[in-house]
Design an enzyme around this catalytic site. Structure first.
Site, PDB file in Angstrom:
ATOM      1  N   GLY A 207       0.837  -1.209   0.000  1.00  0.00           N
ATOM      2  CA  GLY A 207       0.000   0.000   0.000  1.00  0.00           C
ATOM      3  C   GLY A 207       0.868   1.254   0.000  1.00  0.00           C
TER       4      GLY A 207
ATOM      5  N   GLY B  26      -0.548   5.043  -1.155  1.00  0.00           N
ATOM      6  CA  GLY B  26      -1.595   5.736  -0.399  1.00  0.00           C
ATOM      7  C   GLY B  26      -1.055   6.938   0.356  1.00  0.00           C
ATOM      8  CD  GLN B  27      -3.520  11.027   4.375  1.00  0.00           C
ATOM      9  OE1 GLN B  27      -4.260  10.168   4.853  1.00  0.00           O
ATOM     10  NE2 GLN B  27      -3.552  12.279   4.771  1.00  0.00           N
TER      11      GLN B  27
ATOM     12  CE1 TYR C 270      -9.586   1.451   7.952  1.00  0.00           C
ATOM     13  CE2 TYR C 270     -10.500   3.252   9.234  1.00  0.00           C
ATOM     14  CZ  TYR C 270      -9.406   2.612   8.698  1.00  0.00           C
ATOM     15  OH  TYR C 270      -8.155   3.135   8.878  1.00  0.00           O
TER      16      TYR C 270
ATOM     17  CE  LYS D  19      -7.228  -0.655   9.567  1.00  0.00           C
ATOM     18  NZ  LYS D  19      -5.910  -1.192   9.181  1.00  0.00           N
TER      19      LYS D  19
ATOM     20  CB  ILE E 185      -3.050  10.927   8.673  1.00  0.00           C
ATOM     21  CG1 ILE E 185      -2.958   9.794   9.714  1.00  0.00           C
ATOM     22  CG2 ILE E 185      -1.657  11.424   8.276  1.00  0.00           C
ATOM     23  CD1 ILE E 185      -2.283  10.154  11.029  1.00  0.00           C
TER      24      ILE E 185
HETATM   25  N1  SER Z   1      -8.789   8.454   8.425  1.00  0.00           N
HETATM   26  C1  SER Z   1      -9.553   7.254   8.652  1.00  0.00           C
HETATM   27  C2  SER Z   1     -10.922   7.394   8.132  1.00  0.00           C
HETATM   28  O1  SER Z   1     -11.436   8.501   8.168  1.00  0.00           O
HETATM   29  C3  SER Z   1      -9.599   6.942  10.127  1.00  0.00           C
HETATM   30  O2  SER Z   1      -8.556   6.100  10.431  1.00  0.00           O
HETATM   31  O3  SER Z   1     -11.506   6.444   7.723  1.00  0.00           O
END
Ligand code: SER
Length: 320
Positions: free
Chosen positions: A8, A11-12, A143, A147, A173
């Protein structure tokens, strides 16, 4: 660690972490990889790059053997907003991808695996003013479900197989190199781009929405510090809360107005409001501070000045 594979890496976080780890460990020792999107020129030209899908265990194994990988950093994930549009895809990539990473690392007796988690592990039942390290984890997004399960599975590999697996719960982030893809906290990045380009921003969550956030230099520092921490001193492994800032959208807009007095904002909340409302305002990161010395550097105004400067320069050059 001799050879690190970043899954990955376009990605950001992955794109900037690749460059940071190449700076620390040497360009040839950090292999960047992704499923399909081409990497940035900086990532592509500075070191090895591979295309494969992390849900394909054999492909992952082939790349690890080819480069003698002894550490995997798994940044491949479907984030909260996109995950709600396609929950099965989120489960597949986030969970089956993680299992492949852990299994290949176990089979090849790797030195370390880094598996990021997120504030998305929290949800109804978590104290939302400041989420403790140990608390109720009943997220309402797929998500978040992946996690929580990911943290448990990672800790299982530590206990059952003695594999060195580490992870931290990233807050939202904020960065200016690669755009985030499909998260709920993306507004805190988009606001700066729109401020520079148009002088105004329409936000998809309400002005009093407050979430834990972190600027990319602190994110890179947290990640590297945890990777380099003494394993024997860690009581937690895959679930460290890491805090840096906590601000509402109004605080964020006010910070931008200090440096761009003409900036305006309006609000059109969508489905992401409910996700944001299920996450805490801030997190208690005492365990990270005690076990591996975590300490952030950036506050909101410092970040705003830096973001506006870097994005302003990109805009002048016609890059955005
Ligand atoms: N930046 C992520 C999201 O908004 C959170 O970990 O899904």
């Amino acid at each position: 660690m001799k050879k690190i594979l970043i899954v990955g890496a376009v990605g950001q976080i992955g794109s900037e972490l690749t460059m940071e780890l190449r700076r620390i460990y040497g360009n040839d020792n950090v292999i960047a990889s992704t499923r399909k999107s081409p990497p940035s020129e900086t990532v592509a030209k500075s070191g090895p790059f591979e295309y494969f899908d992390v849900v394909n265990k054999q492909a992952l194994e082939t790349v690890c053997k080819k480069h003698n990988v002894d550490c995997i950093v798994n940044m491949a994930a479907i984030l909260s907003a996109v995950g709600e549009q396609n929950p099965m895809m989120a489960w597949d990539i986030n969970m089956n991808g993680l299992f492949n990473v852990l299994e290949v690392a176990r089979e090849m007796k790797m030195e370390q695996v880094l598996v990021p988690s997120s504030i998305a592990v929290f949800g109804p039942g978590t104290p939302l003013d400041c989420a403790p390290q140990e608390t109720v984890l009943k997220p309402s997004t797929m998500y978040g479900v992946t996690k929580v399960a990911g943290e448990l599975v990672a800790d299982y590999y530590v206990k059952k197989y003695g594999l060195d697996v580490r992870g931290l719960r990233y807050p939202g982030i904020i960065s200016n190199e690669t755009l985030p893809g499909g998260g709920t906290t993306d507004y805190a990045v988009a606001i700066y781009y729109d401020a520079v380009k148009y002088g105004k921003y329409t936000c998809f969550v309400k002005e009093d929405t407050r979430l834990p956030m972190m600027y990319m230099p602190d994110c890179l520092k947290a990640t590297v510090d945890l990777m380099q921490a003494d394993f024997s001193k860690l009581k937690h492994h895959s679930d460290f809360n890491v805090g840096a800032m906590s601000f509402s959208v109004k605080d964020l807009a006010d910070s931008i107005k200090k440096y761009m007095p003409g900036f305006t904002i309006d609000y059109k909340p969508d489905f992401r409001q409910a996700i944001a409302d299920s996450w805490p305002d801030a997190v208690d990161d005492k365990a990270a501070r005690e076990e591996w010395g975590w300490k952030p550097s950036f506050d909101l105004d410092m970040m705003t000045q830096d973001m506006l400067k870097v994005i302003g320069e990109k805009h002048k050059k016609g890059l955005i």
